[in-house]
Design an enzyme around this catalytic site. Sequence first.
Site, mmCIF file in Angstrom:
data_model
loop_
_atom_site.group_PDB
_atom_site.id
_atom_site.type_symbol
_atom_site.label_atom_id
_atom_site.label_comp_id
_atom_site.label_asym_id
_atom_site.label_seq_id
_atom_site.Cartn_x
_atom_site.Cartn_y
_atom_site.Cartn_z
ATOM 1 N N CYS A 120 -20.964 -5.245 -3.426
ATOM 2 C CA CYS A 120 -20.459 -5.911 -4.637
ATOM 3 C C CYS A 120 -20.850 -7.394 -4.657
ATOM 4 C CB CYS A 120 -18.935 -5.776 -4.700
ATOM 5 S SG CYS A 120 -18.256 -6.598 -6.151
ATOM 6 N N ASP B 138 0.833 -1.194 0.000
ATOM 7 C CA ASP B 138 0.000 0.000 0.000
ATOM 8 C C ASP B 138 0.877 1.256 0.000
ATOM 9 O OD1 ASP B 138 -2.235 1.519 0.021
ATOM 10 O OD2 ASP B 138 -2.678 1.275 2.148
ATOM 11 N N CYS C 265 -21.872 -0.534 -6.992
ATOM 12 C CA CYS C 265 -20.974 0.252 -6.117
ATOM 13 C C CYS C 265 -21.160 1.747 -6.373
ATOM 14 C CB CYS C 265 -19.516 -0.160 -6.313
ATOM 15 S SG CYS C 265 -18.955 -0.123 -8.015
ATOM 16 N N LEU D 278 -3.197 -6.214 -0.834
ATOM 17 C CA LEU D 278 -2.228 -6.475 -1.904
ATOM 18 C C LEU D 278 -0.835 -6.085 -1.432
ATOM 19 C CD1 LEU D 278 -4.156 -4.946 -4.953
ATOM 20 C CD2 LEU D 278 -3.784 -7.386 -4.502
ATOM 21 N N ASP E 177 -16.789 0.938 3.708
ATOM 22 C CA ASP E 177 -16.783 -0.347 2.987
ATOM 23 C C ASP E 177 -17.957 -0.488 2.041
ATOM 24 O OD1 ASP E 177 -14.514 -1.406 4.263
ATOM 25 O OD2 ASP E 177 -15.701 -2.082 5.974
#
EC number: 1.17.99.6
Length: 385
Positions: free
Chosen positions: A260, A146, A206, A181, A254
Site C-alpha cells: 500500500c 479487536d 492490494c 485500533l 501483510d
Amino acid sequence: MSAINSIDLVELTHNIKAWGAALGFQQVGISDIDLHQHEAHLQAWLDNDYHGDMHFMKAHGMKRARPDELVPGTLRVISVRMNYLPPDASFAKHLKTSDIGYISRYALGRDYHKVLRKRLKQLGEKITAALSAIEYRDTEYRPFVDSAPVLEHAIAEKAGLGWTGKHSLTLNKEAGSWFFLGELFINLPLPTDSPIEEGCGSCTACMTICPTNAIVAPYKVDARRCISYLTIESGEDIPEELRPLMGNRIYGCDDCQLVCPWNRYADVTTEEDFHPRQVLHGQSLLTLFSWSEETFLANTLGSPIRRIGYEKWQRNIAVAIGNADFSEDNIALLKAQRGMVSEQVDRHIDWAMTQQTAKEHHQKSEQRKQQRLIRVIEKGLVRDA
Ligand code: SF4
Ligand code: SF4
C-alpha cells in the site's frame, strides 16, 4: 450531584484527547453510534459466508453495527489508534526466503489486546475521576480491542481516524495502516469528529498483490481465502488449493499492507512492547517446527500467537515446509513430527512430504539433465580437439 448538562463536554473532549496522547495513543477520535449505513454491507458479507467458520460473526449479527445493543446506554465511541511498526522494518525480505517462517508484523511483540485494553481502561478511569471530581458519578464505559462484536473499522472511519481501504483495513494519510485500533464505549454525549476523505482513488495494488485473491472486490475480503484467517482463525484443514499460495506465511499475512503506497508514511512505534522477539523473528521453519508444545508455550508467553495454540501452529508450519525448497532436513523433520500432535497436523505433514518429494524428483531430474548436457559438451570438445 452534577447533571450531565452542567458538564463542559467540549473541554472534556479536549482533555480526553490529551489524556489519550499521554497514554500513548497516536490519535483519538469520537463517533456517534449510528452505523446503519454499514448494516447492508455487513449483511451481504455474512450472506456470502465470507466469514468462514467464524460463526461468532454471524451470531453477533447486526449487534456489531449497533453499539447500544451490545452495551446498553452507550452514546459515543472513543476510537483510538496505536502504531505497531517496529524500527527494524526488514520483514518483507523474509517472504523471499522460503526456509524462514514469516510472521505478521503485528504479532512479533507483546499481545496488543493486553496493551491497548489496559490503556483504554486507564482512559476510562481518568474520565470517571475527572467527572467524579465535579460530582458527576454516572459515567459508564467499556473497552474493546479487536473484539468480534465491534465494527472497529467503520467506527474508526466515523471518528475521523482514517478511511477503510480496499483491503478493508483502516488507512490514514499520515500514518498508513500499521496501527492497532481500540474502542471505549461510553455513555456521555461528547461532541463527535468528522470522517476524513478516502484516499484509495483508482489504486488496486492490494487486490493485485494478494497471494490468494482474497480481496474479491474493493472493500470485500473473503475471509475463507485470506491467509490471516486461514493461519489464525480457522480451525479446519487449510484447503489444498490455497496451501501452495501461502508460501512461508505461518501466522498472518501483510502483503496487502506492504504494497500500500500510504504505508510509506507510516511511523515506527514508540512502544517497546511491540518490538519483535528474537525467538520469533526471522527463525527457520525447521527451528520453529521442532519446538515441543512446552517450548511453544514458553516462547509465545504474552504474545498474540499463543492464542492459536500448538496444533494450528504446527499445521501452519507444515504447510510452509511443504512450500519450501527441497532439503533432506525438511523430509527428516516432517517424518519425525508425524504422529506427535494430531491427525489434522499429520494430514498437513503428509501434504508437505508429497510437495518435498516432488521437488526432490524435480531437482534430481534437473541434475541429470545438467550432467547429460555437460557430457555432450565434453564429447564435442574432445572431437574438436
Ligand atoms: S492479509 Fe494477505 S491474504 Fe489476506 S487479504 Fe491481505 S494480502 Fe490477501
Ligand atoms: S493498496 Fe491502494 S487500494 Fe489498497 S488500501 Fe492501499 S491505497 Fe487503497
